[in-house]
Scaffold this motif. Structure first.
Motif, PDB file in Angstrom:
ATOM      1  N   SER A 135     -62.681  73.162 -13.756  1.00 37.05           N
ATOM      2  CA  SER A 135     -61.232  73.326 -13.774  1.00 37.05           C
ATOM      3  C   SER A 135     -60.575  72.251 -14.635  1.00 37.05           C
ATOM      4  O   SER A 135     -61.014  71.101 -14.678  1.00 37.05           O
ATOM      5  N   LYS A 156     -57.411  71.199 -14.311  1.00 40.33           N
ATOM      6  CA  LYS A 156     -56.598  70.348 -13.444  1.00 40.33           C
ATOM      7  C   LYS A 156     -57.346  70.130 -12.128  1.00 40.33           C
ATOM      8  O   LYS A 156     -57.719  71.078 -11.455  1.00 40.33           O
ATOM      9  N   GLN A 167     -57.689  69.702  -8.519  1.00 43.94           N
ATOM     10  CA  GLN A 167     -56.865  69.968  -7.349  1.00 43.94           C
ATOM     11  C   GLN A 167     -57.444  69.237  -6.140  1.00 43.94           C
ATOM     12  O   GLN A 167     -58.635  69.309  -5.868  1.00 43.94           O
ATOM     13  N   ARG A 168     -56.572  68.538  -5.434  1.00 37.54           N
ATOM     14  CA  ARG A 168     -57.021  67.768  -4.274  1.00 37.54           C
ATOM     15  C   ARG A 168     -57.623  68.664  -3.196  1.00 37.54           C
ATOM     16  O   ARG A 168     -58.612  68.292  -2.568  1.00 37.54           O
TER      17      ARG A 168
END
Length: 58
Positions: free
Chosen positions: A28, A30, A32-33
């Motif tokens: 990915s 970005k 993502q938490r």
């Protein structure tokens, strides 16, 4: 009763889900938490399940 066959299959499925979530994090753009938290929880549960399977089989 949970036998070692069921735990083995369940561990295999959990390992596949953990690797898949790790690959999704890696690919990915970005980070993502939520995905990282899911991956960490899956990894911990998988290792606990693997340990339980080993203890039962012994």
């Amino acid at each position: 009763m949970i036998d070692h066959y069921f735990l083995g299959y369940l561990t295999f499925i959990m390992m596949n889900l953990t690797m898949l979530s790790g690959a999704l994090i890696f690919l990915s753009k970005k980070r993502q938490r939520l995905l990282i938290y899911i991956h960490a929880i899956l990894a911990i549960l998988t290792y606990l399940l693997m340990t339980l399977t080993i203890l039962i089989v012994r």
